[in-house]
Design an enzyme around this catalytic site. Sequence first.
Site, PDB file in Angstrom:
ATOM      1  N   LYS A   1      15.052  11.684   5.756  1.00 38.20           N
ATOM      2  CA  LYS A   1      14.138  10.850   6.535  1.00 38.20           C
ATOM      3  C   LYS A   1      14.908  10.295   7.729  1.00 38.20           C
ATOM      4  CE  LYS A   1       9.921   9.067   6.278  1.00 38.20           C
ATOM      5  NZ  LYS A   1       8.719   9.724   5.755  1.00 38.20           N
TER       6      LYS A   1
ATOM      7  N   GLY B   1      -8.677   3.144   3.032  1.00 38.67           N
ATOM      8  CA  GLY B   1      -8.012   3.803   4.158  1.00 38.67           C
ATOM      9  C   GLY B   1      -8.769   5.054   4.531  1.00 38.67           C
TER      10      GLY B   1
ATOM     11  N   GLY C   1      -8.856   7.338   6.719  1.00 37.73           N
ATOM     12  CA  GLY C   1      -8.126   8.011   7.793  1.00 37.73           C
ATOM     13  C   GLY C   1      -7.930   9.478   7.445  1.00 37.73           C
TER      14      GLY C   1
ATOM     15  N   VAL D   1      -5.990  11.102   5.430  1.00 35.09           N
ATOM     16  CA  VAL D   1      -5.948  11.432   4.005  1.00 35.09           C
ATOM     17  C   VAL D   1      -7.282  11.088   3.341  1.00 35.09           C
ATOM     18  CG1 VAL D   1      -4.831  10.906   1.796  1.00 35.09           C
ATOM     19  CG2 VAL D   1      -3.451  11.144   3.864  1.00 35.09           C
ATOM     20  N   GLY D   2      -7.746   9.859   3.550  1.00 32.59           N
ATOM     21  CA  GLY D   2      -8.931   9.350   2.852  1.00 32.59           C
ATOM     22  C   GLY D   2     -10.208  10.114   3.158  1.00 32.59           C
TER      23      GLY D   2
HETATM   24  P1  NAD Z   1      -4.224   7.332   9.078  1.00 34.52           P
HETATM   25  O1  NAD Z   1      -3.601   6.441  10.094  1.00 34.52           O
HETATM   26  O2  NAD Z   1      -4.918   8.564   9.530  1.00 34.52           O
HETATM   27  O3  NAD Z   1      -5.296   6.497   8.224  1.00 34.52           O
HETATM   28  C1  NAD Z   1      -4.996   5.282   7.648  1.00 34.52           C
HETATM   29  C2  NAD Z   1      -6.296   4.521   7.446  1.00 34.52           C
HETATM   30  O4  NAD Z   1      -6.024   3.341   6.713  1.00 34.52           O
HETATM   31  C3  NAD Z   1      -6.977   4.073   8.733  1.00 34.52           C
HETATM   32  O5  NAD Z   1      -8.362   4.307   8.621  1.00 34.52           O
HETATM   33  C4  NAD Z   1      -6.712   2.558   8.793  1.00 34.52           C
HETATM   34  O6  NAD Z   1      -7.750   1.851   9.454  1.00 34.52           O
HETATM   35  C5  NAD Z   1      -6.684   2.241   7.317  1.00 34.52           C
HETATM   36  N1  NAD Z   1      -5.982   1.020   6.974  1.00 34.52           N
HETATM   37  C6  NAD Z   1      -4.860   0.499   7.501  1.00 34.52           C
HETATM   38  N2  NAD Z   1      -4.547  -0.649   6.854  1.00 34.52           N
HETATM   39  C7  NAD Z   1      -5.501  -0.844   5.927  1.00 34.52           C
HETATM   40  C8  NAD Z   1      -5.718  -1.835   4.949  1.00 34.52           C
HETATM   41  N3  NAD Z   1      -4.884  -2.853   4.816  1.00 34.52           N
HETATM   42  N4  NAD Z   1      -6.802  -1.713   4.152  1.00 34.52           N
HETATM   43  C9  NAD Z   1      -7.649  -0.673   4.267  1.00 34.52           C
HETATM   44  N5  NAD Z   1      -7.464   0.307   5.162  1.00 34.52           N
HETATM   45  C10 NAD Z   1      -6.414   0.216   5.986  1.00 34.52           C
HETATM   46  O7  NAD Z   1      -3.058   7.646   8.035  1.00 34.52           O
HETATM   47  P2  NAD Z   1      -3.013   8.828   6.980  1.00 34.52           P
HETATM   48  O8  NAD Z   1      -2.292   9.993   7.568  1.00 34.52           O
HETATM   49  O9  NAD Z   1      -4.359   9.018   6.395  1.00 34.52           O
HETATM   50  O10 NAD Z   1      -2.032   8.213   5.891  1.00 34.52           O
HETATM   51  C11 NAD Z   1      -2.482   7.231   4.977  1.00 34.52           C
HETATM   52  C12 NAD Z   1      -1.363   6.955   3.979  1.00 34.52           C
HETATM   53  O11 NAD Z   1      -1.057   8.145   3.262  1.00 34.52           O
HETATM   54  C13 NAD Z   1      -0.049   6.509   4.609  1.00 34.52           C
HETATM   55  O12 NAD Z   1       0.536   5.577   3.741  1.00 34.52           O
HETATM   56  C14 NAD Z   1       0.789   7.776   4.641  1.00 34.52           C
HETATM   57  O13 NAD Z   1       2.179   7.505   4.593  1.00 34.52           O
HETATM   58  C15 NAD Z   1       0.314   8.447   3.360  1.00 34.52           C
HETATM   59  N6  NAD Z   1       0.456   9.910   3.348  1.00 34.52           N
HETATM   60  C16 NAD Z   1      -0.080  10.658   4.354  1.00 34.52           C
HETATM   61  C17 NAD Z   1       0.010  12.043   4.300  1.00 34.52           C
HETATM   62  C18 NAD Z   1      -0.609  12.914   5.368  1.00 34.52           C
HETATM   63  O14 NAD Z   1      -0.641  14.126   5.168  1.00 34.52           O
HETATM   64  N7  NAD Z   1      -1.141  12.367   6.436  1.00 34.52           N
HETATM   65  C19 NAD Z   1       0.692  12.670   3.246  1.00 34.52           C
HETATM   66  C20 NAD Z   1       1.228  11.866   2.221  1.00 34.52           C
HETATM   67  C21 NAD Z   1       1.102  10.485   2.287  1.00 34.52           C
END
Ligand code: NAD
Length: 363
Positions: free
Chosen positions: A77, A177, A179, A181-182
Amino acid sequence: MADMFQFADDLGPLKIIHVQDAGIGLKAVLVIDNVAAGPSIGGLRMAPDVTVEECFRLARAMTLKNASAGLRHGGGKSVIVGDPGMPKADKERLIRAMAAALRGEDMYIFGPDMGTNEECMAWVHDEIGRAIGLPRELGGIPLDQLGATGYGLAQAAEVAAEFDGFDLTGARVAVQGFGSVGIHAARFLSERGCVLVAASDSKGTVYDLGGLDIEALTALKATGGGATGEREAVITVDCDILIPAARPDVIHDGNVEDVKARLILQGANIPATAEAERRLTERGVTNLPDFIANAGGVICAAMEYAGANQTTAFETIKEKIRENTLAVLEAAKADGVALREAAVALATERVRTAMSMRRWGTF
Ligand code: NAD
């Protein structure tokens, strides 16, 4: 003086490298944790408040995640201290300088993470040719746009539901969340008959027992409108499957007893405190650990690096996540331990086996 080897154990870290260029304001660190399975993969994070310890913990998490996924990669990292929202020209200068400074560290492959994206990886690739998560124009597979991690979470859900003997058809899903992932996790689960009943983002929570329209919600989110309910309410809503996909430690002492879900798919990294995880296990909740359930993104990225196409990448995500989820569920049941304990044991054993086949110190 602080103990220089405070993080060290028998797995790593192999190297901790500080990078500094006062002339342009670059302050950064790279932790290469373990490379027994191959060159380490891990994201480049940009944040104003990162520490060496955080970088090490994230590197170790990547060692375990990559080993669990059976990738030919160890864990590493890197972090740059800075505001990711800084002017683009300044950000590009820092990231290019960081890449150039680490040109010789060929046991580390850069990937995107918080505060960096595909374009940042294109800059790294341009400097040193060693980055994953590239734009499509450079041969990348746009994993967030395609929903690689959400796809993997849905695969894990299928295996866990079958193992626990419940039907995904009609199962109620809550996503924290909404975003990259969600949204995709919700979409892939709805294709399996699940119903999204609650979703939250940084602004609040929306809830509808009758089912939320994922497309409409995605469009609403793009316009910046939507959620009004209390933000943390999503964790304790009445549902069958909870997907924390935002921030760390959102399931904690204060809310764990009110969690209604029977299955938790950890989309975010470390979304529950250790104590909360212990209590979930006690209550018989299937709480699939992050590095097993959310490995879809890194598997996709590793496949991109190996030159695979999108179809092969998604087939690999399916195969590996299903296999690992089942292995962890079976091991935890057989040994009477928590899922995380079983998952860490499985991953650590793989790393140790890989280490036993390497002539250590020849990298
Ligand atoms: P993203 O920025 O696309 O989405 C994150 C979402 O979470 C956004 O909609 C944001 O508004 C929301 N959010 C932020 N703070 C919040 C809170 N306190 N309560 C509710 N919602 C909140 O990010 P992502 O790529 O979807 O990643 C989400 C998480 O998953 C991160 O922790 C990331 O490290 C982890 N992750 C991502 C991936 C990937 O492939 N993108 C893989 C493994 C882990």
